[in-house]
Design a protein around this motif. Sequence first.
Motif, PDB file in Angstrom:
ATOM      1  N   TRP A 127      -2.880   5.169   2.722  1.00 48.80           N
ATOM      2  CA  TRP A 127      -1.230   5.502   2.979  1.00 48.80           C
ATOM      3  C   TRP A 127      -1.556   6.981   1.965  1.00 48.80           C
ATOM      4  O   TRP A 127      -2.100   7.094   1.163  1.00 48.80           O
ATOM      5  CB  TRP A 127      -0.154   5.009   2.707  1.00 48.80           C
ATOM      6  N   VAL A 128      -1.541   7.766   3.140  1.00 51.35           N
ATOM      7  CA  VAL A 128      -1.100   9.356   2.454  1.00 51.35           C
ATOM      8  C   VAL A 128       0.566   9.910   2.696  1.00 51.35           C
ATOM      9  O   VAL A 128       1.215   9.889   3.609  1.00 51.35           O
ATOM     10  CB  VAL A 128      -1.736  10.704   3.477  1.00 51.35           C
ATOM     11  N   THR A 139       1.136  -1.023  -0.140  1.00 52.37           N
ATOM     12  CA  THR A 139       0.209   0.269  -0.026  1.00 52.37           C
ATOM     13  C   THR A 139       0.915   0.987   0.048  1.00 52.37           C
ATOM     14  O   THR A 139       0.649   1.846  -0.801  1.00 52.37           O
ATOM     15  CB  THR A 139      -1.000   0.424   1.146  1.00 52.37           C
ATOM     16  N   TRP A 140       1.991   1.313   0.833  1.00 58.29           N
ATOM     17  CA  TRP A 140       3.011   2.268   0.963  1.00 58.29           C
ATOM     18  C   TRP A 140       3.337   2.797  -0.354  1.00 58.29           C
ATOM     19  O   TRP A 140       3.775   3.649  -1.528  1.00 58.29           O
ATOM     20  CB  TRP A 140       3.997   2.376   1.566  1.00 58.29           C
ATOM     21  N   LEU A 158       0.582  15.081  -3.540  1.00 58.67           N
ATOM     22  CA  LEU A 158      -0.092  14.519  -2.742  1.00 58.67           C
ATOM     23  C   LEU A 158      -0.780  13.102  -2.768  1.00 58.67           C
ATOM     24  O   LEU A 158      -1.270  13.126  -4.524  1.00 58.67           O
ATOM     25  CB  LEU A 158      -1.005  15.283  -1.873  1.00 58.67           C
ATOM     26  N   ALA A 159      -0.759  11.840  -3.093  1.00 60.39           N
ATOM     27  CA  ALA A 159      -0.887  10.491  -2.893  1.00 60.39           C
ATOM     28  C   ALA A 159      -1.654   9.999  -1.695  1.00 60.39           C
ATOM     29  O   ALA A 159      -1.357  10.300   0.105  1.00 60.39           O
ATOM     30  CB  ALA A 159       0.315   9.900  -3.600  1.00 60.39           C
ATOM     31  N   ILE A 160      -2.897   9.598  -2.003  1.00 59.43           N
ATOM     32  CA  ILE A 160      -3.550   8.535  -1.272  1.00 59.43           C
ATOM     33  C   ILE A 160      -3.321   6.712  -1.968  1.00 59.43           C
ATOM     34  O   ILE A 160      -3.997   6.683  -3.196  1.00 59.43           O
ATOM     35  CB  ILE A 160      -4.445   8.927  -1.188  1.00 59.43           C
ATOM     36  N   GLU A 161      -3.107   5.916  -0.873  1.00 61.03           N
ATOM     37  CA  GLU A 161      -3.589   4.569  -1.635  1.00 61.03           C
ATOM     38  C   GLU A 161      -4.371   3.871  -0.664  1.00 61.03           C
ATOM     39  O   GLU A 161      -3.450   3.564   0.632  1.00 61.03           O
ATOM     40  CB  GLU A 161      -1.848   3.803  -1.598  1.00 61.03           C
ATOM     41  N   GLU A 219       4.188  11.627   5.483  1.00 63.17           N
ATOM     42  CA  GLU A 219       3.760  10.708   5.280  1.00 63.17           C
ATOM     43  C   GLU A 219       2.434  10.899   6.598  1.00 63.17           C
ATOM     44  O   GLU A 219       3.141  10.497   7.835  1.00 63.17           O
ATOM     45  CB  GLU A 219       4.517   8.862   5.238  1.00 63.17           C
ATOM     46  N   SER A 220       1.229   9.869   6.235  1.00 59.62           N
ATOM     47  CA  SER A 220       0.415   9.655   7.230  1.00 59.62           C
ATOM     48  C   SER A 220      -0.302   8.412   6.614  1.00 59.62           C
ATOM     49  O   SER A 220      -0.835   8.179   5.822  1.00 59.62           O
ATOM     50  CB  SER A 220      -0.481  11.480   7.689  1.00 59.62           C
ATOM     51  N   ARG A 221      -0.700   7.859   8.097  1.00 61.77           N
ATOM     52  CA  ARG A 221      -1.541   6.860   7.516  1.00 61.77           C
ATOM     53  C   ARG A 221      -2.772   6.646   8.120  1.00 61.77           C
ATOM     54  O   ARG A 221      -1.867   7.343   9.591  1.00 61.77           O
ATOM     55  CB  ARG A 221      -0.945   5.229   8.011  1.00 61.77           C
ATOM     56  N   SER A 222      -3.572   6.518   7.694  1.00 64.39           N
ATOM     57  CA  SER A 222      -5.356   6.667   8.297  1.00 64.39           C
ATOM     58  C   SER A 222      -5.748   5.862   9.505  1.00 64.39           C
ATOM     59  O   SER A 222      -4.819   5.053   9.581  1.00 64.39           O
ATOM     60  CB  SER A 222      -6.271   6.826   7.086  1.00 64.39           C
TER      61      SER A 222
END
Length: 175
Positions: free
Chosen positions: A87-88, A51-52, A73-76, A98-101
């Motif tokens: 992952w953002v 995912t990352w 910005l990317a969101i997966e 980076e941050s994880r939801s």
Amino acid sequence: MYHVVVATCNPAKILAVTEACKAIFPDEQVEIQGVDVESGVCAQPLTDEETWQGADNRLRHAKERYPAASLWLAIEAGIDDNQAFAWVIVENSLQRSESRSASFKLPSRILDALHEGAELGPLMSTLTGIDNIKHKGGAIGAITSGVLTRSSVYQQAIILAISPLLHPFYAEAAQ
């Protein structure tokens, strides 16, 4: 003015970025541009690492397409063990963050289908009868009965990813 290139055209993800940018840049003009780019991973990533990697690949492709943007910005979205999350990854010209939801547990019948090759969005559309659910409230919306949506959960992760790019503590460390 901020030009934010988002490595997706998914309306739920674009809404999350739009709302996050309104909160972070309340007095600024922000142009948000979605761009359809490849993740380079499976349509349904089944590990944290995959995912990352999908988010990282999307961000890199967006930067290649629009090198003059203020932010990329990317969101997966993916699955890690029995949890759905995203992952953002965000960059400006100087820094990356980076941050994880937040995550939520998926029931075993859904996990079994995912491990047999299904993708969460279409699977949830079939189970709920909501056409193209991943462009709407997502599995999050279905499981929480609309209390949370894909966009609302991603919005927090986006704010947490962008904020370090703007905070003096992080700017000092980058110098």
